[in-house]
Motif scaffolding. Structure first.
Motif, short mmCIF file in Angstrom:
data_model
loop_
_atom_site.label_atom_id
_atom_site.label_comp_id
_atom_site.label_asym_id
_atom_site.label_seq_id
_atom_site.Cartn_x
_atom_site.Cartn_y
_atom_site.Cartn_z
N LYS A 251 -1.74 4.18 -1.99
CA LYS A 251 -2.02 3.30 -0.84
C LYS A 251 -3.41 2.68 -0.96
O LYS A 251 -3.61 1.49 -0.69
CB LYS A 251 -1.91 4.09 0.46
CG LYS A 251 -0.49 4.52 0.82
CD LYS A 251 -0.50 5.34 2.11
CE LYS A 251 0.89 5.82 2.49
NZ LYS A 251 0.88 6.67 3.70
N GLU A 252 -4.39 3.49 -1.38
CA GLU A 252 -5.74 2.98 -1.55
C GLU A 252 -5.79 1.94 -2.67
O GLU A 252 -6.47 0.90 -2.55
CB GLU A 252 -6.70 4.13 -1.86
CG GLU A 252 -6.93 5.06 -0.68
CD GLU A 252 -7.83 6.23 -1.04
OE1 GLU A 252 -8.36 6.25 -2.18
OE2 GLU A 252 -8.00 7.13 -0.18
N ASN A 253 -5.08 2.19 -3.76
CA ASN A 253 -5.02 1.23 -4.86
C ASN A 253 -4.41 -0.09 -4.40
O ASN A 253 -4.87 -1.17 -4.80
CB ASN A 253 -4.19 1.80 -6.02
CG ASN A 253 -4.86 2.95 -6.73
OD1 ASN A 253 -6.07 3.11 -6.64
ND2 ASN A 253 -4.07 3.75 -7.43
N PHE A 254 -3.38 0.01 -3.59
CA PHE A 254 -2.71 -1.20 -3.10
C PHE A 254 -3.69 -2.07 -2.31
O PHE A 254 -3.80 -3.28 -2.54
CB PHE A 254 -1.51 -0.83 -2.23
CG PHE A 254 -0.67 -2.02 -1.81
CD1 PHE A 254 0.47 -2.36 -2.52
CD2 PHE A 254 -1.02 -2.80 -0.71
CE1 PHE A 254 1.24 -3.46 -2.14
CE2 PHE A 254 -0.27 -3.90 -0.33
CZ PHE A 254 0.88 -4.23 -1.05
N LYS A 259 -5.70 -6.56 -1.30
CA LYS A 259 -6.61 -6.95 -0.22
C LYS A 259 -5.93 -6.98 1.16
O LYS A 259 -6.28 -7.77 2.03
CB LYS A 259 -7.26 -8.32 -0.49
CG LYS A 259 -7.88 -8.46 -1.86
CD LYS A 259 -8.94 -7.41 -2.13
CE LYS A 259 -9.58 -7.60 -3.50
NZ LYS A 259 -10.51 -6.49 -3.86
N ARG A 260 -4.97 -6.12 1.33
CA ARG A 260 -4.31 -5.96 2.63
C ARG A 260 -3.55 -4.64 2.64
O ARG A 260 -3.33 -4.03 1.58
CB ARG A 260 -3.36 -7.11 2.93
CG ARG A 260 -2.21 -7.24 1.95
CD ARG A 260 -1.17 -8.25 2.43
NE ARG A 260 -0.14 -8.50 1.42
CZ ARG A 260 0.91 -7.73 1.22
NH1 ARG A 260 1.09 -6.61 1.96
NH2 ARG A 260 1.80 -8.02 0.29
N GLU A 261 -3.10 -4.22 3.82
CA GLU A 261 -2.28 -3.02 3.93
C GLU A 261 -0.85 -3.34 3.47
O GLU A 261 -0.37 -4.45 3.67
CB GLU A 261 -2.24 -2.53 5.38
CG GLU A 261 -3.57 -2.04 5.92
CD GLU A 261 -4.02 -0.73 5.28
OE1 GLU A 261 -3.13 0.06 4.86
OE2 GLU A 261 -5.23 -0.51 5.20
N PRO A 262 -0.18 -2.38 2.86
CA PRO A 262 1.21 -2.62 2.47
C PRO A 262 2.12 -2.74 3.69
O PRO A 262 1.91 -2.06 4.70
CB PRO A 262 1.57 -1.38 1.64
CG PRO A 262 0.60 -0.33 2.07
CD PRO A 262 -0.66 -1.05 2.44
#
Length: 281
Positions: A251-254, A259-262
């Motif tokens: 999640k942090e890598n995403f 540059k946004r939340e999944p």
């Protein structure tokens, strides 16, 4: 009721509550071709009844997209040549050896050769099961085959897949329609649902070489090209974020990369890729 995509292409919608995938119909000037045979004789009969209401050429071919029971157990109902790739043919041989009486079905479930839902559907939707034997395919191809229906060509090709290694797609070039079966989905191993990371990009490359305006997935509705591209983008973004068995790291890598939340779809895919890391560790 059949859904009409064009003057020559129709499909019967999937029914998730009954484990029924979408079934396709492509019609040429001389012959018609069906994509997937249904999960039971009853499913196939209902499809054939719908086809009878259309003024189309007789069905000459049935293509099985992969050797999962819900896509082929209705094949005996079709007076047509069943087409499979060689890998699907080998995988279906086990089902051709099965008996389908109650006692045998229970044995297969207890041996994990068949799931409970499959056994229930067979009991409900395949009559005269004591005498039922699955037929063998008629046409077996390697990698690719072209079928001419009379001024209507269908290209069949075995593609890489995150769902099943024997996946076949059906592409209709003049309509720019592609039937994907279940090839773009994930799979379940040891009770964990996962997308095979190693096959994701090769699969997308295999599929995107076909210029498709409309895509039909086995257990969903029609996707136009924008919707299909979004599906690939979300899968790819989730895949890039997963580098270990840690969901939190992914999640942090995403967030760091995109540059946004999944979104919800991407979270689902991220978990599936994490599961793949767990399975392969």
């Amino acid at each position: 009721m059949l859904n009409k995509l064009s003057e020559s292409i129709y499909y019967l919608s999937n029914q998730d509550d009954r484990e029924r995938p979408a079934l396709g119909l492509v019609c040429g000037e001389k012959h018609s071709l069906i994509i997937d045979a249904g999960n039971s004789t009853q499913h196939a009969k209902e499809f054939l009844l719908e086809i009878q209401n259309l003024n189309v050429p007789p069905v000459k071919y049935v293509v099985i997209t992969h050797a999962h029971w819900d896509h082929f157990l209705g094949m005996n109902e079709f007076d047509a040549s069943v087409i499979v790739n060689s890998q699907t043919n080998e995988l279906m041989k086990e089902w051709q050896s099965f008996s389908y009486d109650d006692r045998s079905l229970q044995k297969y479930v207890s041996q994990d050769l068949m799931n409970v839902k499959c056994a229930e559907i067979i009991k409900d939707d395949i009559p005269n099961r004591n005498d039922f034997k699955l037929n063998s395919p008629n046409i077996i191809f390697e990698k690719t085959i072209t079928i001419d229906l009379g001024n209507k060509v269908c290209l069949l090709e075995q593609v890489k897949s995150t769902h099943a290694d024997d996946s076949t797609i059906v592409y209709v070039p003049d309509e720019k329609v592609i039937f994907l079966g279940d090839c773009a989905y994930g799979t379940t191993t040891n009770s964990l649902f996962h997308f095979k990371q190693a096959l994701l990009l090769p699969m997308i490359e295999d599929i995107q070489k076909f210029d498709a305006k409309m895509s039909l997935l086995g257990h969903e509705s029609i996707y136009d090209s924008d919707e299909m591209n979004l599906y690939w983008q979300e899968l790819t973004a989730a895949n890039q974020a997963v580098k270990s068995k840690s969901l939190e790291d992914a999640k942090e890598n995403f967030v760091a990369e995109i540059k946004r939340e999944p979104n919800d779809n991407e979270l689902f895919f991220i978990q599936a890729f994490v599961n793949d890391q767990i399975i392969n560790s």
